[in-house]
Each structure stands twice: as C-alpha cells, then as structure tokens.
Design a protein around this motif. Structure first.
Motif, PDB file in Angstrom:
ATOM      1  N   LEU A  76       7.042  -1.085   1.061  1.00  0.00           N
ATOM      2  CA  LEU A  76       7.759  -1.446  -0.191  1.00  0.00           C
ATOM      3  C   LEU A  76       8.681  -1.242  -1.256  1.00  0.00           C
ATOM      4  O   LEU A  76       9.637  -0.967  -0.764  1.00  0.00           O
ATOM      5  N   LEU A  77       7.485  -1.035  -2.100  1.00  0.00           N
ATOM      6  CA  LEU A  77       7.857  -0.238  -3.312  1.00  0.00           C
ATOM      7  C   LEU A  77       8.385   0.941  -3.304  1.00  0.00           C
ATOM      8  O   LEU A  77       9.707   1.352  -3.707  1.00  0.00           O
ATOM      9  N   ALA A  78       7.564   1.670  -2.300  1.00  0.00           N
ATOM     10  CA  ALA A  78       8.529   3.488  -1.781  1.00  0.00           C
ATOM     11  C   ALA A  78       9.619   2.657  -1.104  1.00  0.00           C
ATOM     12  O   ALA A  78      10.682   3.554  -1.665  1.00  0.00           O
ATOM     13  N   GLY A  79       9.944   1.866  -0.553  1.00  0.00           N
ATOM     14  CA  GLY A  79      11.172   1.522   0.439  1.00  0.00           C
ATOM     15  C   GLY A  79      12.169   1.167  -0.690  1.00  0.00           C
ATOM     16  O   GLY A  79      13.759   1.207  -0.933  1.00  0.00           O
ATOM     17  N   ARG A  80      11.871   0.907  -2.149  1.00  0.00           N
ATOM     18  CA  ARG A  80      13.087   0.899  -3.142  1.00  0.00           C
ATOM     19  C   ARG A  80      13.278   1.080  -4.309  1.00  0.00           C
ATOM     20  O   ARG A  80      13.530   1.195  -5.385  1.00  0.00           O
ATOM     21  N   ASP A 280       1.602 -15.095   5.597  1.00  0.00           N
ATOM     22  CA  ASP A 280       1.668 -13.846   5.538  1.00  0.00           C
ATOM     23  C   ASP A 280       2.800 -14.253   4.413  1.00  0.00           C
ATOM     24  O   ASP A 280       3.392 -13.810   3.838  1.00  0.00           O
ATOM     25  N   GLN A 281       3.818 -15.652   4.028  1.00  0.00           N
ATOM     26  CA  GLN A 281       4.320 -15.698   3.431  1.00  0.00           C
ATOM     27  C   GLN A 281       4.095 -16.361   2.231  1.00  0.00           C
ATOM     28  O   GLN A 281       5.155 -15.810   1.772  1.00  0.00           O
ATOM     29  N   ALA A 282       2.613 -16.393   1.216  1.00  0.00           N
ATOM     30  CA  ALA A 282       3.006 -16.161  -0.067  1.00  0.00           C
ATOM     31  C   ALA A 282       2.500 -14.469  -0.086  1.00  0.00           C
ATOM     32  O   ALA A 282       2.778 -14.376  -0.835  1.00  0.00           O
ATOM     33  N   ARG A 283       1.598 -14.246   1.002  1.00  0.00           N
ATOM     34  CA  ARG A 283       1.711 -12.100   1.075  1.00  0.00           C
ATOM     35  C   ARG A 283       3.515 -11.789   0.356  1.00  0.00           C
ATOM     36  O   ARG A 283       3.989 -11.025  -0.290  1.00  0.00           O
ATOM     37  N   ALA A 284       4.597 -11.893   1.154  1.00  0.00           N
ATOM     38  CA  ALA A 284       5.478 -11.617   1.452  1.00  0.00           C
ATOM     39  C   ALA A 284       6.671 -12.142  -0.460  1.00  0.00           C
ATOM     40  O   ALA A 284       7.498 -10.864  -0.799  1.00  0.00           O
ATOM     41  N   PRO A 319      10.562 -22.216  -4.446  1.00  0.00           N
ATOM     42  CA  PRO A 319       9.477 -22.556  -3.566  1.00  0.00           C
ATOM     43  C   PRO A 319       7.984 -21.149  -2.877  1.00  0.00           C
ATOM     44  O   PRO A 319       9.029 -20.783  -3.319  1.00  0.00           O
ATOM     45  N   GLY A 320       7.474 -22.003  -2.808  1.00  0.00           N
ATOM     46  CA  GLY A 320       6.365 -20.809  -2.773  1.00  0.00           C
ATOM     47  C   GLY A 320       5.286 -20.723  -3.666  1.00  0.00           C
ATOM     48  O   GLY A 320       4.475 -20.173  -4.139  1.00  0.00           O
ATOM     49  N   LEU A 321       5.884 -20.938  -5.134  1.00  0.00           N
ATOM     50  CA  LEU A 321       4.766 -21.004  -6.526  1.00  0.00           C
ATOM     51  C   LEU A 321       4.994 -22.241  -7.508  1.00  0.00           C
ATOM     52  O   LEU A 321       4.970 -23.670  -7.176  1.00  0.00           O
ATOM     53  N   VAL A 322       3.841 -22.346  -7.647  1.00  0.00           N
ATOM     54  CA  VAL A 322       3.087 -23.498  -7.498  1.00  0.00           C
ATOM     55  C   VAL A 322       4.053 -23.785  -9.128  1.00  0.00           C
ATOM     56  O   VAL A 322       3.235 -24.907 -10.058  1.00  0.00           O
TER      57      VAL A 322
END
Length: 327
Positions: A76-80, A280-284, A319-322
């Motif tokens: 992911l990071l290399a793609g950026r 999967d959503q949390a990892r994304a 969304p997704g952050l506590v």
C-alpha cells in the motif's frame, strides 16, 4: 497508485552475535515495467524513475511476527510513492529464547542508558544497507535518505518510538499497538513511561479490543489501575505538545493483530484475543491512516491534498474510529 515490485536483500546488524546477526530485507518500491529482455529473463522490474527520489519507510515487526504479515501495508505504501523495507531478524528474546525481533537492546532501555543511543540497531543497519545496495539495483539514484519514516507494530513500534531521536533523516513515526511503558525488570520505577525524544510528528494507533496489551500490564511493576491504558499513558506522558502534530487514534473493533494479514496463529500471542469481527474494514482504515500520515510528514513532497486527507481522517466523528486525540 503505482505498480509495486520488491527486492530481497540482507544485512548484518552490528553488535549481535552469529548466527543471529543477519536481517533479511524485503524492499518494496514503485515500479514501471519497460518490457526489456532483462526484465523478462530476471523478473527484476525497473523503478518508476519519473516519480523519484523516493522517501523511505522502515516497518519494524512485533515479537515473533513474520515480516510477510505486513506485506499488505508495505505494498500500500509503496504504491503511494515510498520505498518500504520490512526486515526480518531472528535473534535473542527474553530469557535466552530466540525468535523474530525488532532487535531490542535491553541495556539501552535501562536507567542511565536510555536516550544515549537507539534501543535497536536494526533501523541503522537497514538504512545503511539501503545506501550500500541501492546503487547496484533498480533504485540507483532514487532513494531519498533525508526523508525517512519509521513504523512499527507492538515491540517494533516501541523501539521505533524509543529510537526516534537517533534516526538520521527521520520525519515521522507511526505505530500500532505500541507504547513506551518499560518493564520494571529493567530497573526503572514501577509504571515508568520512557519519553519520545525526537522532534517529529507521531501517530499512535491502537485497537479497541487489544488483548495483548491488556494481558501484559503485570510487566510494568504497578497495579493495573495505576497504568490505565499504556498507549494513552504514552500519548499523554511520553510526547511533548506539538501543536496538533501528534495524534492517537483508537480503531473500532480492532485487536492487537489487526495490522497483520495473515495472522500466523502458530507464533506470537494471537491466542490472547478472539478474532475481531470487521477486521478487514479496520485494517483498511489503519492502512489509510498510515499512508496519509507518511505523506503529511513530508512537507516538501505532498500536495496540500495529502495534508487535507490526513486531517480529514482525524476529524471526528470519523466512521471506524472510537476516539481521536491530538496534541
């Protein structure tokens, strides 16, 4: 997003004893195939020279977590637009056992020594290997050693924070499931939080249901109630105010090993927590946060959109952050 390819390298780590003094490196980079005979015959694809020079991200592992568990994030990071290194070092752990380690120098963590040097020699060894090997690789002339970000999971994140002041060219540190509370067995007073001495932005990420951090509090020599959340203690006590440059985010539904894909159930301590629904959503989201942080930590490189993207991710209620805290 760029095409991503990788190289396999190795390096010696100073101060370690044979045979546990060799780290194996996976080096991911933005690529652009030329269709040459050399590529066809070797499988080594040219770097995307038009997008370089590339900043460097070093990803340090948790104890007994194989480097391939972080390949998804490296890609992911290399793609950026980053060159990303995932080192794998098998070395001495606690009590004479051996396993995958970020190369913790326990003496450097002790009273009187802390702050005098990095608490791992691995970061320096990796950066030296990049400088030495790059000229004979597709990355020749394309590495920017003055723009470095160090990331880490668990113990890897801990030594990244502890070592930040000793990394040349460092622009930022991001961690997941990591903190700087120090084991009382090393001689510090119970409940000691070691300071992060580097003057760079820090992103602390943690999971809502981190069973490993919760199961480890007896190491710190203080009652659990006095320790509270070790990541929270690190955010409040180990970092100095930086005008909002530092952030701590807690990811909903995530556990200690959410950053790993796959999770190797034969190693490490994943048995301490149940599999998390929505992993999967949390990892994304974790990946988006890490990528946006890396871009925003390099003011010479990103467009204003990069900084806005990071700020938007930290703007509650995302969304997704506590929770999101900045200082």
């Amino acid at each position: 997003m760029n095409e991503v390819r990788s190289l396999w390298w190795a390096c010696r780590v100073p101060g370690l004893k044979e045979p546990f003094d060799t780290a194996h490196l996976r080096v991911f980079y933005p690529a652009r195939a030329t269709g040459s005979d050399a590529e066809r015959l070797t499988g080594v694809v040219a770097a995307d020279a038009g997008s370089g020079p590339f900043p460097v991200v070093v990803l340090l592992p948790g104890i007994n977590v194989p480097a391939d568990s972080y390949r998804w994030l490296a890609v992911l990071l290399a793609g950026r637009g980053f060159v990303v290194v995932t080192p794998e070092l098998v070395g001495e752990l606690f009590g004479g056992s051996h396993g995958v380690t970020p190369g913790i120098d326990l003496e450097a963590c002790g009273p009187g020594a802390y702050g005098s040097r990095a608490t791992t020699p691995l970061i320096g060894a990796v950066l030296a290997a990049l400088a030495e090997r790059a000229p004979a690789s597709p990355l020749a002339g394309l590495l920017d050693a003055e723009r470095v970000v160090v990331g880490g999971h668990s113990a890897g994140g801990t030594v990244a924070l502890q070592s930040a002041a000793h990394v040349p060219g460092l622009r930022g540190v991001f961690t997941y499931g990591a903190h700087t509370l120090v084991a009382a067995a090393l001689g510090h007073p119970p409940g000691t939080v070691l300071p992060v001495g580097a003057d760079v932005p820090v992103l602390l990420m943690s999971g809502e249901h981190d069973g490993v951090v919760a199961a480890s509090t007896d190491r710190y020599g203080a009652a659990p109630a006095a320790i509270a959340d070790p990541v929270a203690r690190t955010f409040h006590d180990a970092l100095t105010d930086a005008g909002g440059a530092h952030a701590w985010v807690k990811i909903a539904g995530a556990g200690h090993f959410t950053i790993c894909d796959p999770v190797d159930a034969t190693s490490a301590r994943s048995f301490l927590e149940a599999p998390q629904a929505g992993g999967d959503q949390a990892r994304a989201l974790l990946g988006r946060l890490a990528a946006a942080f890396c871009a925003a930590s390099l003011p010479e490189r990103p467009s204003p959109a990069d900084t806005r993207a990071y700020g938007a991710l930290l703007a509650p209620p995302h969304p997704g952050l506590v929770s999101v805290l900045r200082r």
